[in-house]
Design a protein around this motif. Structure first.
Motif, PDB file in Angstrom:
ATOM      1  N   ASN A  75     -38.218  89.219 110.562  1.00 45.20           N
ATOM      2  CA  ASN A  75     -38.632  88.424 111.733  1.00 45.20           C
ATOM      3  C   ASN A  75     -37.596  88.411 112.849  1.00 45.20           C
ATOM      4  O   ASN A  75     -37.477  87.437 113.588  1.00 45.20           O
ATOM      5  CB  ASN A  75     -38.978  86.983 111.331  1.00 45.20           C
ATOM      6  N   GLY A  76     -36.817  89.486 112.964  1.00 47.27           N
ATOM      7  CA  GLY A  76     -35.845  89.564 114.052  1.00 47.27           C
ATOM      8  C   GLY A  76     -36.515  89.845 115.380  1.00 47.27           C
ATOM      9  O   GLY A  76     -37.739  89.993 115.448  1.00 47.27           O
ATOM     10  N   PRO A  77     -35.730  89.885 116.469  1.00 49.37           N
ATOM     11  CA  PRO A  77     -34.280  89.759 116.467  1.00 49.37           C
ATOM     12  C   PRO A  77     -33.831  88.321 116.212  1.00 49.37           C
ATOM     13  O   PRO A  77     -34.513  87.372 116.566  1.00 49.37           O
ATOM     14  CB  PRO A  77     -33.877  90.233 117.868  1.00 49.37           C
ATOM     15  N   HIS A  78     -32.649  88.221 115.622  1.00 47.67           N
ATOM     16  CA  HIS A  78     -32.074  86.922 115.288  1.00 47.67           C
ATOM     17  C   HIS A  78     -31.008  86.547 116.315  1.00 47.67           C
ATOM     18  O   HIS A  78     -30.264  87.405 116.796  1.00 47.67           O
ATOM     19  CB  HIS A  78     -31.452  86.968 113.893  1.00 47.67           C
ATOM     20  N   VAL A  79     -30.924  85.270 116.629  1.00 48.97           N
ATOM     21  CA  VAL A  79     -29.968  84.794 117.621  1.00 48.97           C
ATOM     22  C   VAL A  79     -28.615  84.550 116.963  1.00 48.97           C
ATOM     23  O   VAL A  79     -28.534  83.999 115.860  1.00 48.97           O
ATOM     24  CB  VAL A  79     -30.466  83.493 118.293  1.00 48.97           C
ATOM     25  N   ILE A  80     -27.556  84.965 117.651  1.00 51.49           N
ATOM     26  CA  ILE A  80     -26.189  84.756 117.188  1.00 51.49           C
ATOM     27  C   ILE A  80     -25.425  84.032 118.292  1.00 51.49           C
ATOM     28  O   ILE A  80     -25.201  84.583 119.374  1.00 51.49           O
ATOM     29  CB  ILE A  80     -25.499  86.088 116.858  1.00 51.49           C
ATOM     30  N   TYR A  81     -25.062  82.780 118.041  1.00 46.74           N
ATOM     31  CA  TYR A  81     -24.324  81.981 119.023  1.00 46.74           C
ATOM     32  C   TYR A  81     -22.835  82.274 118.884  1.00 46.74           C
ATOM     33  O   TYR A  81     -22.346  82.627 117.803  1.00 46.74           O
ATOM     34  CB  TYR A  81     -24.619  80.495 118.821  1.00 46.74           C
ATOM     35  N   ARG A  82     -22.106  82.118 119.998  1.00 49.30           N
ATOM     36  CA  ARG A  82     -20.693  82.492 120.018  1.00 49.30           C
ATOM     37  C   ARG A  82     -19.835  81.308 120.432  1.00 49.30           C
ATOM     38  O   ARG A  82     -20.001  80.753 121.522  1.00 49.30           O
ATOM     39  CB  ARG A  82     -20.496  83.670 120.968  1.00 49.30           C
ATOM     40  N   ALA A  83     -18.930  80.919 119.548  1.00 47.37           N
ATOM     41  CA  ALA A  83     -18.016  79.809 119.828  1.00 47.37           C
ATOM     42  C   ALA A  83     -16.714  80.371 120.395  1.00 47.37           C
ATOM     43  O   ALA A  83     -16.115  81.285 119.823  1.00 47.37           O
ATOM     44  CB  ALA A  83     -17.741  79.026 118.550  1.00 47.37           C
ATOM     45  N   ARG A  84     -16.276  79.801 121.518  1.00 43.56           N
ATOM     46  CA  ARG A  84     -15.038  80.243 122.175  1.00 43.56           C
ATOM     47  C   ARG A  84     -14.167  79.022 122.473  1.00 43.56           C
ATOM     48  O   ARG A  84     -14.678  77.934 122.723  1.00 43.56           O
ATOM     49  CB  ARG A  84     -15.347  80.967 123.492  1.00 43.56           C
ATOM     50  N   LEU A  85     -12.860  79.261 122.519  1.00 42.84           N
ATOM     51  CA  LEU A  85     -11.904  78.235 122.920  1.00 42.84           C
ATOM     52  C   LEU A  85     -11.014  78.848 123.998  1.00 42.84           C
ATOM     53  O   LEU A  85     -10.272  79.789 123.731  1.00 42.84           O
ATOM     54  CB  LEU A  85     -11.058  77.767 121.733  1.00 42.84           C
ATOM     55  N   GLN A  86     -11.160  78.329 125.222  1.00 42.51           N
ATOM     56  CA  GLN A  86     -10.451  78.881 126.378  1.00 42.51           C
ATOM     57  C   GLN A  86     -10.712  80.385 126.490  1.00 42.51           C
ATOM     58  O   GLN A  86      -9.795  81.200 126.696  1.00 42.51           O
ATOM     59  CB  GLN A  86      -8.950  78.601 126.278  1.00 42.51           C
ATOM     60  N   ASP A  87     -12.004  80.742 126.349  1.00 39.61           N
ATOM     61  CA  ASP A  87     -12.492  82.118 126.461  1.00 39.61           C
ATOM     62  C   ASP A  87     -12.063  83.035 125.315  1.00 39.61           C
ATOM     63  O   ASP A  87     -12.364  84.232 125.326  1.00 39.61           O
ATOM     64  CB  ASP A  87     -12.080  82.752 127.795  1.00 39.61           C
ATOM     65  N   THR A  88     -11.373  82.509 124.325  1.00 39.84           N
ATOM     66  CA  THR A  88     -10.971  83.315 123.173  1.00 39.84           C
ATOM     67  C   THR A  88     -12.023  83.186 122.069  1.00 39.84           C
ATOM     68  O   THR A  88     -12.394  82.069 121.700  1.00 39.84           O
ATOM     69  CB  THR A  88      -9.613  82.845 122.627  1.00 39.84           C
ATOM     70  N   PRO A  89     -12.531  84.297 121.519  1.00 35.42           N
ATOM     71  CA  PRO A  89     -13.530  84.234 120.452  1.00 35.42           C
ATOM     72  C   PRO A  89     -13.024  83.457 119.237  1.00 35.42           C
ATOM     73  O   PRO A  89     -11.893  83.680 118.778  1.00 35.42           O
ATOM     74  CB  PRO A  89     -13.758  85.707 120.104  1.00 35.42           C
ATOM     75  N   VAL A  90     -13.847  82.563 118.746  1.00 30.90           N
ATOM     76  CA  VAL A  90     -13.477  81.737 117.595  1.00 30.90           C
ATOM     77  C   VAL A  90     -14.367  82.036 116.392  1.00 30.90           C
ATOM     78  O   VAL A  90     -13.877  82.316 115.296  1.00 30.90           O
ATOM     79  CB  VAL A  90     -13.565  80.235 117.941  1.00 30.90           C
ATOM     80  N   ALA A  91     -15.679  81.955 116.594  1.00 30.23           N
ATOM     81  CA  ALA A  91     -16.597  82.129 115.469  1.00 30.23           C
ATOM     82  C   ALA A  91     -17.972  82.550 115.967  1.00 30.23           C
ATOM     83  O   ALA A  91     -18.339  82.301 117.122  1.00 30.23           O
ATOM     84  CB  ALA A  91     -16.705  80.839 114.657  1.00 30.23           C
ATOM     85  N   LEU A  92     -18.725  83.167 115.064  1.00 30.28           N
ATOM     86  CA  LEU A  92     -20.115  83.523 115.321  1.00 30.28           C
ATOM     87  C   LEU A  92     -21.010  82.617 114.482  1.00 30.28           C
ATOM     88  O   LEU A  92     -20.751  82.420 113.291  1.00 30.28           O
ATOM     89  CB  LEU A  92     -20.376  84.984 114.959  1.00 30.28           C
ATOM     90  N   LEU A  93     -22.044  82.058 115.117  1.00 24.33           N
ATOM     91  CA  LEU A  93     -23.003  81.201 114.425  1.00 24.33           C
ATOM     92  C   LEU A  93     -24.296  81.996 114.306  1.00 24.33           C
ATOM     93  O   LEU A  93     -25.038  82.149 115.268  1.00 24.33           O
ATOM     94  CB  LEU A  93     -23.219  79.895 115.184  1.00 24.33           C
ATOM     95  N   VAL A  94     -24.533  82.505 113.122  1.00 23.50           N
ATOM     96  CA  VAL A  94     -25.573  83.503 112.900  1.00 23.50           C
ATOM     97  C   VAL A  94     -26.839  82.886 112.313  1.00 23.50           C
ATOM     98  O   VAL A  94     -26.800  82.238 111.263  1.00 23.50           O
ATOM     99  CB  VAL A  94     -25.059  84.602 111.946  1.00 23.50           C
ATOM    100  N   GLN A  95     -27.959  83.109 112.992  1.00 20.48           N
ATOM    101  CA  GLN A  95     -29.243  82.726 112.431  1.00 20.48           C
ATOM    102  C   GLN A  95     -29.741  83.885 111.557  1.00 20.48           C
ATOM    103  O   GLN A  95     -29.792  85.030 112.011  1.00 20.48           O
ATOM    104  CB  GLN A  95     -30.260  82.425 113.536  1.00 20.48           C
ATOM    105  N   HIS A  96     -30.107  83.593 110.321  1.00 24.91           N
ATOM    106  CA  HIS A  96     -30.619  84.649 109.441  1.00 24.91           C
ATOM    107  C   HIS A  96     -31.678  84.078 108.516  1.00 24.91           C
ATOM    108  O   HIS A  96     -31.811  82.843 108.380  1.00 24.91           O
ATOM    109  CB  HIS A  96     -29.478  85.314 108.652  1.00 24.91           C
ATOM    110  N   ILE A  97     -32.428  84.962 107.894  1.00 25.78           N
ATOM    111  CA  ILE A  97     -33.564  84.560 107.062  1.00 25.78           C
ATOM    112  C   ILE A  97     -33.524  85.320 105.740  1.00 25.78           C
ATOM    113  O   ILE A  97     -33.271  86.525 105.715  1.00 25.78           O
ATOM    114  CB  ILE A  97     -34.904  84.863 107.769  1.00 25.78           C
ATOM    115  N   THR A  98     -33.777  84.616 104.667  1.00 25.90           N
ATOM    116  CA  THR A  98     -34.009  85.290 103.396  1.00 25.90           C
ATOM    117  C   THR A  98     -35.487  85.128 103.020  1.00 25.90           C
ATOM    118  O   THR A  98     -36.010  84.000 103.044  1.00 25.90           O
ATOM    119  CB  THR A  98     -33.126  84.749 102.257  1.00 25.90           C
ATOM    120  N   PRO A  99     -36.156  86.229 102.686  1.00 28.60           N
ATOM    121  CA  PRO A  99     -37.553  86.136 102.261  1.00 28.60           C
ATOM    122  C   PRO A  99     -37.677  85.889 100.759  1.00 28.60           C
ATOM    123  O   PRO A  99     -38.781  85.902 100.213  1.00 28.60           O
ATOM    124  CB  PRO A  99     -38.095  87.518 102.629  1.00 28.60           C
ATOM    125  N   ARG A 100     -36.556  85.653 100.087  1.00 26.28           N
ATOM    126  CA  ARG A 100     -36.544  85.592  98.631  1.00 26.28           C
ATOM    127  C   ARG A 100     -36.579  84.177  98.073  1.00 26.28           C
ATOM    128  O   ARG A 100     -36.286  83.956  96.895  1.00 26.28           O
ATOM    129  CB  ARG A 100     -35.309  86.322  98.096  1.00 26.28           C
TER     130      ARG A 100
END
Length: 213
Positions: A75-100
């Motif tokens: 059911n993609g595409p999946h959205v991936i949010y991006r956390a930054r601190l003073q424009d420096t990459p910190v973390a990726l917040l990944v939406q994903h699905i398991t059909p299992r």
């Protein structure tokens, strides 16, 4: 006489169907904006649950990219949010699905640092059995919080399994399928985020594009 009565009843049924359809469409039109607002508020609550707010200073819902990588499920595409601190990459917040899942798809949000450490995980939607598989939901148990601080070290990390399969995560009594599906999906999504961290941060901002449109 009978034919005339049948025609009359047919007209009545048609008019009723049209009126009902029109009413439903009208209700949907008026409620759609409020539903969208509620979904956005829910999203913001979940986003702030998977990563400490002190670790970023950007508006998460305004900074994202998308991916149809198979590691993130159907059911993609999946959205991936991006956390930054003073424009420096910190973390990726990944939406994903398991059909299992035992009862179907399970939607998940996982926050991942560039070293594969998981900041937090939440199940955002599921149809698992109440009292059994629904323990993946934070409102039902704290099981989902046990991902925080764990680190994915490889594509199929042996630690990212339920204990029954030799891993570090508890299974539920009478419901092993659900936690197994969630753990394996988090492993896949976190490894994908770790392996593509810089690329995903360099990708175009699809959230801002959607707002501009």
């Amino acid at each position: 006489m009978i034919l005339s009565s049948m025609k009359k009843n047919g007209f009545i049924l048609t008019a009723f169907a049209l009126a009902t359809t029109g009413s439903v469409a009208l209700v949907q039109t008026f409620t759609a904006p409020e539903i969208a607002k509620q979904e956005q508020r829910h999203l913001m609550r979940v986003l702030t649950q998977v990563i400490p707010q002190a670790q970023y200073d950007n508006e998460l819902y305004l900074d994202c990219t998308v991916s149809s990588a198979p590691e993130l499920g159907p059911n993609g595409p999946h959205v991936i949010y991006r956390a930054r601190l003073q424009d420096t990459p910190v973390a990726l917040l990944v939406q994903h699905i398991t059909p299992r899942g035992y009862s179907g798809n399970i939607d998940i949000l996982s926050a991942v640092y560039n070293n594969g450490e998981i900041a937090g995980v939440r199940v955002t939607r599921h149809e698992e059995t109440p009292g059994l598989g629904d323990k993946v939901e934070l409102a039902k148990s704290d099981w989902i919080t046990r991902f925080s601080g764990t680190v994915v070290t490889q594509e199929k990390d042996p630690a990212f399994n339920v204990q029954k399969d030799g891993g570090q995560f508890d299974q539920f009594t009478g419901a092993t399928i659900t936690p197994r599906a969630v753990v394996q999906s988090v492993n896949a999504a976190a490894w994908y985020a770790r392996s593509n961290f810089d690329t995903l941060f360099a990708a175009p901002n699809h959230c801002q594009e959607a707002i501009d449109e």
